[in-house]
Design an enzyme around this catalytic site. Sequence first.
Site, PDB file in Angstrom:
ATOM      1  NE  ARG A  51       3.758  31.241 -29.807  1.00  0.00           N
ATOM      2  CZ  ARG A  51       2.590  31.321 -30.435  1.00  0.00           C
ATOM      3  NH1 ARG A  51       2.473  30.889 -31.687  1.00  0.00           N
ATOM      4  NH2 ARG A  51       1.549  31.830 -29.831  1.00  0.00           N
ATOM      5  CG  ASP A 150      -4.286  23.947 -38.431  1.00  0.00           C
ATOM      6  OD1 ASP A 150      -5.179  24.762 -38.183  1.00  0.00           O
ATOM      7  OD2 ASP A 150      -3.080  24.184 -38.209  1.00  0.00           O
TER       8      ASP A 150
END
Length: 283
Positions: A51, A150
């Site tokens: 990532r 979020d």
Amino acid sequence: MRPTDTAAFAALAGDPVLAIERAEFDRARRLISELAGIQLSPHKRQMVHNRLSRRLRAHGMASFGAYLDLVERDPREREAFVNALTTNLTAFFREPHHFELLAALAAEHGRAQRRPLRVWCSACSTGEEAWSIAMTLREAGCAAEVLASDIDTDALETAAGGVYPAERAAALSAARRRQHLLRGVGANEGWVTVRPELRPMVRFAQLNLQSAEWPPMEPFDVVFCRNVVIYFDREAQRRLLERFTRVLRAGGLLIVGHAESFPATHPAFRACGRTAYRFEPAS
């Protein structure tokens, strides 16, 4: 000859140039813990490599150490770092028993209350959970206000857009798709978007559950916090649970993920279904 640890991880990633050293991985784990409260397993080294490699390429960097230096000094890159390491696994009506419980509560609320039902989707990811909440409340004919938050700003952008590949909604019944979604045509074929009738019900906002302060909030009747605290240590879970007691109405529901039972540790929460807890503070 056995490959070195570094070479092995580079080969696994299909990247012969970049590799994440153990010290860099440990540093990344410390940073994501400090910034987001997420406790990454020591076994997640390959995931972190994969990532963060995208962020290194975006900046033309040749080492994870240099990239982590950037994260520490640049607030914008800290946000991108957190976004990269945040897991966004979600689906429409995931764990359907929770939405059945919400539908029953909405029907009861609609008969007894004049004010809108307030629901907080506290880790909404790319939005499927928040829109499932809105669909449930719309089907129940319940006036409602849904806050969807979020930590991941990229996921929030997708959530607020409400546009998804059609296969993401394939598990919904045909009737539910007709009622709540519009199918794309022409250049948008293969995509669906939530109907305009749903959009006013949901407000999206960026929020870190582990931040020192939350913005002022009116009390909620229901809080969804599913499949999030599995990444927090026990002390962080305890603090979060205590903070939920300050934003839930007496009698309100806290709904958690299928592998989570942390509300059972608090005397004010009573189990009322599968991974669902009613807030009953001492009078």
